[in-house]
Design an enzyme around this catalytic site. Structure first.
Site, PDB file in Angstrom:
ATOM      1  N   SER A  65       0.807  -1.226   0.000  1.00  0.00           N
ATOM      2  CA  SER A  65       0.000   0.000   0.000  1.00  0.00           C
ATOM      3  C   SER A  65       0.837   1.272   0.000  1.00  0.00           C
ATOM      4  O   SER A  65       0.299   2.355  -0.200  1.00  0.00           O
ATOM      5  CB  SER A  65      -0.969   0.026   1.186  1.00  0.00           C
ATOM      6  OG  SER A  65      -0.301   0.341   2.381  1.00  0.00           O
ATOM      7  N   LYS A 120       0.405   4.070   6.957  1.00  0.00           N
ATOM      8  CA  LYS A 120      -0.370   4.865   6.000  1.00  0.00           C
ATOM      9  C   LYS A 120      -0.020   6.342   6.153  1.00  0.00           C
ATOM     10  O   LYS A 120       0.549   6.763   7.152  1.00  0.00           O
ATOM     11  CB  LYS A 120      -1.885   4.723   6.251  1.00  0.00           C
ATOM     12  CG  LYS A 120      -2.448   3.328   6.080  1.00  0.00           C
ATOM     13  CD  LYS A 120      -2.627   2.952   4.632  1.00  0.00           C
ATOM     14  CE  LYS A 120      -3.278   1.593   4.467  1.00  0.00           C
ATOM     15  NZ  LYS A 120      -2.428   0.478   4.797  1.00  0.00           N
TER      16      LYS A 120
END
Length: 161
Positions: free
Chosen positions: A78, A116
């Site tokens: 990600s 993230k």
């Protein structure tokens, strides 16, 4: 982990993470002091995973170490647009807060951890992947705890070339 095949990427300040990485040249590393830091386990760069602590360690250049530094192994894709790949080891500076847009290790509901970009929004927080094929995660402020910010990357073997 054998340091001979490790490549170290140092985060240059005040730049977006995608372009902030500066490789530490191998010849400079020959004279560089190394410091042992704890490798506390894995962090998901994808769907959050259960937080499990390890008690391993890794040697990194001393210039990459601050006061509360530790390392985590990345699992998932990600964060590829920030040049952080599956299998990399990220160097983390332990902090309890993050600026809007910073790449952070975040604990969700005291049990799962993920890597993230963190954005504070009116309705809560958005945990944004750096991979356009993956969706953001939306949570309430009370559901997350910032554990630290990414300060460096250790890349193993042929991926580092």
């Amino acid at each position: 982990m054998p340091e001979a095949t490790s490549h170290f990427l140092f985060r240059r300040p005040n730049l977006p993470l995608a372009v902030a990485w500066e490789p530490l040249p191998a010849d400079a590393l020959a004279d560089e002091a190394m410091t042992e830091i704890p490798l506390l386990g894995s962090v998901s760069a994808g769907l959050p995973i259960e937080a499990c602590l390890d008690s391993a360690s890794i040697h990194v250049p001393t210039r990459m170490v601050r006061r509360n530094t530790y390392a985590l192994k990345v699992r998932g894709d990600s964060m590829i647009d920030c040049n952080i790949f599956d299998g990399d080891v990220i160097i983390i500076e332990r902090q309890e807060s993050a600026e809007n847009g910073e790449t952070a290790v975040v604990m969700i509901n005291d049990q799962e951890v993920t890597l993230k970009k963190l954005y504070i929004e009116k309705s809560g927080v958005r945990l944004q992947p750096a991979n356009e094929s993956m969706a953001p995660i939306y949570l309430k402020n009370s559901d997350i705890q910032v554990l630290g910010l990414v300060m460096g990357v250790v890349r193993q073997g042929e991926m580092a070339a």
